[in-house]
Structures are given as C-alpha cells and as structure tokens.
Design a protein around this motif. Structure first.
Motif, PDB file in Angstrom:
ATOM      1  N   LEU A   1      -3.837  -8.837  -0.973  1.00 12.04           N
ATOM      2  CA  LEU A   1      -2.617  -8.487  -1.704  1.00 12.04           C
ATOM      3  C   LEU A   1      -2.923  -7.958  -3.101  1.00 12.04           C
ATOM      4  CD1 LEU A   1       0.489  -8.605  -1.317  1.00 12.04           C
ATOM      5  CD2 LEU A   1       0.433 -10.822  -2.457  1.00 12.04           C
ATOM      6  N   PHE A   2      -4.011  -8.430  -3.717  1.00 11.71           N
ATOM      7  CA  PHE A   2      -4.340  -7.987  -5.073  1.00 11.71           C
ATOM      8  C   PHE A   2      -4.727  -6.508  -5.116  1.00 11.71           C
ATOM      9  CE2 PHE A   2      -4.954 -12.565  -5.368  1.00 11.71           C
ATOM     10  CZ  PHE A   2      -4.376 -12.852  -6.589  1.00 11.71           C
ATOM     11  N   ILE A   3      -5.201  -5.965  -3.999  1.00 11.33           N
ATOM     12  CA  ILE A   3      -5.691  -4.580  -3.996  1.00 11.33           C
ATOM     13  C   ILE A   3      -4.551  -3.578  -4.177  1.00 11.33           C
ATOM     14  CG2 ILE A   3      -6.960  -2.853  -2.662  1.00 11.33           C
ATOM     15  CD1 ILE A   3      -8.464  -5.210  -1.339  1.00 11.33           C
ATOM     16  N   PRO A   4      -3.512  -3.589  -3.302  1.00 19.41           N
ATOM     17  CA  PRO A   4      -2.421  -2.628  -3.539  1.00 19.41           C
ATOM     18  C   PRO A   4      -1.617  -2.918  -4.797  1.00 19.41           C
ATOM     19  CG  PRO A   4      -1.864  -4.112  -1.734  1.00 19.41           C
ATOM     20  CD  PRO A   4      -3.296  -4.357  -2.063  1.00 19.41           C
ATOM     21  N   LEU A   5      -1.515  -4.192  -5.181  1.00 18.44           N
ATOM     22  CA  LEU A   5      -0.800  -4.499  -6.427  1.00 18.44           C
ATOM     23  C   LEU A   5      -1.478  -3.829  -7.618  1.00 18.44           C
ATOM     24  CD1 LEU A   5       0.086  -8.292  -6.004  1.00 18.44           C
ATOM     25  CD2 LEU A   5       1.648  -6.346  -5.892  1.00 18.44           C
ATOM     26  N   ASP A   6      -2.806  -3.840  -7.621  1.00 14.81           N
ATOM     27  CA  ASP A   6      -3.548  -3.202  -8.714  1.00 14.81           C
ATOM     28  C   ASP A   6      -3.464  -1.683  -8.619  1.00 14.81           C
ATOM     29  OD1 ASP A   6      -5.761  -3.546 -10.932  1.00 14.81           O
ATOM     30  OD2 ASP A   6      -6.548  -2.046  -9.530  1.00 14.81           O
ATOM     31  N   LYS A   7      -3.649  -1.137  -7.423  1.00 16.31           N
ATOM     32  CA  LYS A   7      -3.662   0.322  -7.265  1.00 16.31           C
ATOM     33  C   LYS A   7      -2.309   0.951  -7.552  1.00 16.31           C
ATOM     34  CE  LYS A   7      -7.966   0.414  -5.902  1.00 16.31           C
ATOM     35  NZ  LYS A   7      -9.022   0.983  -6.770  1.00 16.31           N
ATOM     36  N   LEU A   8      -1.230   0.220  -7.254  1.00 15.93           N
ATOM     37  CA  LEU A   8       0.117   0.736  -7.510  1.00 15.93           C
ATOM     38  C   LEU A   8       0.580   0.467  -8.937  1.00 15.93           C
ATOM     39  CD1 LEU A   8       1.810  -0.315  -4.149  1.00 15.93           C
ATOM     40  CD2 LEU A   8       1.248   2.007  -4.872  1.00 15.93           C
ATOM     41  N   GLY A   9      -0.216  -0.264  -9.712  1.00 19.26           N
ATOM     42  CA  GLY A   9       0.148  -0.562 -11.089  1.00 19.26           C
ATOM     43  C   GLY A   9       1.187  -1.652 -11.232  1.00 19.26           C
ATOM     44  N   LEU A  10       1.450  -2.403 -10.141  1.00 18.64           N
ATOM     45  CA  LEU A  10       2.444  -3.472 -10.202  1.00 18.64           C
ATOM     46  C   LEU A  10       1.888  -4.708 -10.894  1.00 18.64           C
ATOM     47  CD1 LEU A  10       3.878  -3.150  -6.581  1.00 18.64           C
ATOM     48  CD2 LEU A  10       4.841  -2.242  -8.702  1.00 18.64           C
ATOM     49  N   TRP A  11       0.578  -4.908 -10.763  1.00 13.87           N
ATOM     50  CA  TRP A  11      -0.090  -6.038 -11.428  1.00 13.87           C
ATOM     51  C   TRP A  11      -1.553  -5.652 -11.615  1.00 13.87           C
ATOM     52  CZ3 TRP A  11      -1.132 -11.620  -9.232  1.00 13.87           C
ATOM     53  CH2 TRP A  11      -1.597 -12.420 -10.280  1.00 13.87           C
ATOM     54  N   ARG A  12      -1.904  -5.284 -12.836  1.00 17.81           N
ATOM     55  CA  ARG A  12      -3.259  -4.836 -13.123  1.00 17.81           C
ATOM     56  C   ARG A  12      -4.213  -6.034 -13.128  1.00 17.81           C
ATOM     57  NH1 ARG A  12      -3.884   0.404 -12.005  1.00 17.81           N
ATOM     58  NH2 ARG A  12      -2.303   1.711 -13.013  1.00 17.81           N
TER      59      ARG A  12
END
Length: 258
Positions: free
Chosen positions: A217-228
């Motif tokens: 889950l941390f991967i798309p959150l980071d890539k989408l800028g939702l949670w760096r």
C-alpha cells in the motif's frame, strides 16, 4: 494447457525475483545516498533499478487476461462480500496491467509518443484500488474468524466463571462498580487484541496476505503523492512484500484462497 500453466508459474516466479531485486536496489540507493556514496555508484544502482523495472514489465505482458479470468471465477463465489472484494480487485489489477503494458511499449521505444507520466499515474491508481479491495477482504475474513473464535470461547467458558463470563455478568470492575468503566474497556480491548493474535496465528495465509498488502500500500500512496514515504520506506516495503510473495510460490499452502 499444462505447459502454459508451468510456463506462467515460471514467469511469475521470475517476475517476483526481479521485483525483489528492484526494490532492494531502491533501498540500497537510498542508503548509499544517505551515507554519501560516490555519484557514479548511485547512478549505476539507479540504472540497474530501471532495467529491472523494465524487465518486470516485459514479464507481466498478458497478465491482464489472467486477471480477467480470475475475476470471472470470483463472480461465482457464494459470499457476497468476498465476491465483491475479489472481483473488483481482479478487475483493477487487469486495468493496472494494461496500463503497465502501455508503459512498457513507451519505455521500450515501440510507442515513443506515450505520455509515460500520465499512464504511470493511471496504473498506480488502479493498483491502489486493488490493494484497498484486498485489505477490505482481509479485514472481512478476520472479522468472520474472530466471531467464530469468540463464539467457540464463549461456549467453552459458559458457566465456568472465566474472564469472559465476568465481563458479561458485570463482575468486579464492571459498569456497576465505582470507577470500573475504564478498566472494563481496557480489559475488553486486551481480550480483542488477544483474540486477533490467536486468529492470525492460527491462519498464516491470512496473516501473510494482510502484511503483504499493507506493505504494498505504501508504494502507490507515495507514487501518487497521497503520502510521501520516501524511497527508503518504499524500497523496504517493496522488498518485504516481494519476499512474502516468493514465499507463497515456494509454499503454495501459504496462499490465501479463494
């Protein structure tokens, strides 16, 4: 058909190994940058990570069809919640793989006019939706198992004067006792945590799937800028998730079904 199944399994294993190596490079690159390694070495690690990512995209060609077939099978599940979560997850995975194939065509030079940033954002959105559905399915299965375990414990402890009986009948520290509200809440919370631990300990495939999805889950959150999260956290989570995925291939009984 058997040959295709064997080939698909081998291709999947190679993709998981490439994924583990890719995120290991990401984690290593972050560590080298943090400790002031030479720019040339950092550049080589980034290039290796990029080559592994491109290789993974090549190995995933055709995975959209497999995901659609899995979605078709999930439609026939009897449990409504599982049917919804698993089907929607597979459909999002199919769209994610389709976007990934477009990205591969762009990066390999077959379609140089592809807007890679736009397609990457689309792929990560579908990936995020798929993971949310997977975690929802995990939470639902945990809830069912906890209810079953709680009912079994209640039947075993009924009339025995155990802890659960004390809570239910308002024993010492119950709502009727002065200042007993907070201790009772704490005790109930502790019992729920112990029950959760017992359920997960007794169902390793569910525990493995939940940890793997949570790490992913941390991967798309980071890539989408939702949670760096930073490349270090992304690399670590991706590596852990990849190792767990490889473990499910080595030990098929650890794969969550259906």
């Amino acid at each position: 058909m058997d040959a295709w199944v064997r080939f698909s399994a081998q291709s999947q294993a190679r993709e998981r190994l490439c994924r583990a190596a890719q995120y290991a490079c990401s984690l290593l690159g972050h560590a080298l940058q943090k400790h002031g390694a030479s720019p040339e070495l950092q550049k080589q690690i980034r290039q290796l990570e990029g080559h592994l990512s491109l290789g993974r995209k090549l190995l995933r060609l055709g995975n959209s069809a497999d995901a659609l077939e899995s979605a078709k099978r999930a439609v026939h599940l009897s449990d409504v919640v599982l049917r919804f979560c698993i089907t929607v997850s597979h459909l999002n995975r199919a769209l994610y793989f389709a976007c990934d194939n477009v990205l591969w065509a762009g990066k390999s030079g077959l379609a140089p006019r592809v807007d890679q940033e736009k397609w990457a954002q689309r792929s990560f959105r579908y990936y995020l939706f798929s993971l949310i559905m997977n975690l929802s399915r995990d939470a639902y299965e945990i809830r069912l198992l906890m209810e079953q375990e709680s009912s079994a414990c209640s039947r075993r402890l009924k009339g025995s004067g155990g802890v659960l009986g004390g809570i239910e009948t308002g024993g010492p520290g119950g709502p009727g006792a002065p200042g007993g509200g907070l201790p009772q809440v704490a005790l109930k919370l502790r019992l729920r945590v112990l029950l959760l631990a017992r359920v997960l300990r007794g169902h390793p495939p569910l525990l493995l799937d939940m940890v793997r999805n949570a790490c992913d889950l941390f991967i798309p959150l980071d890539k989408l800028g939702l949670w760096r999260c930073g490349p270090g956290i992304v690399g670590l989570c991706g590596l852990v998730s990849s190792i767990l995925s490889i473990l499910t291939l080595i030990c098929p009984w650890l794969r969550l079904k259906p």
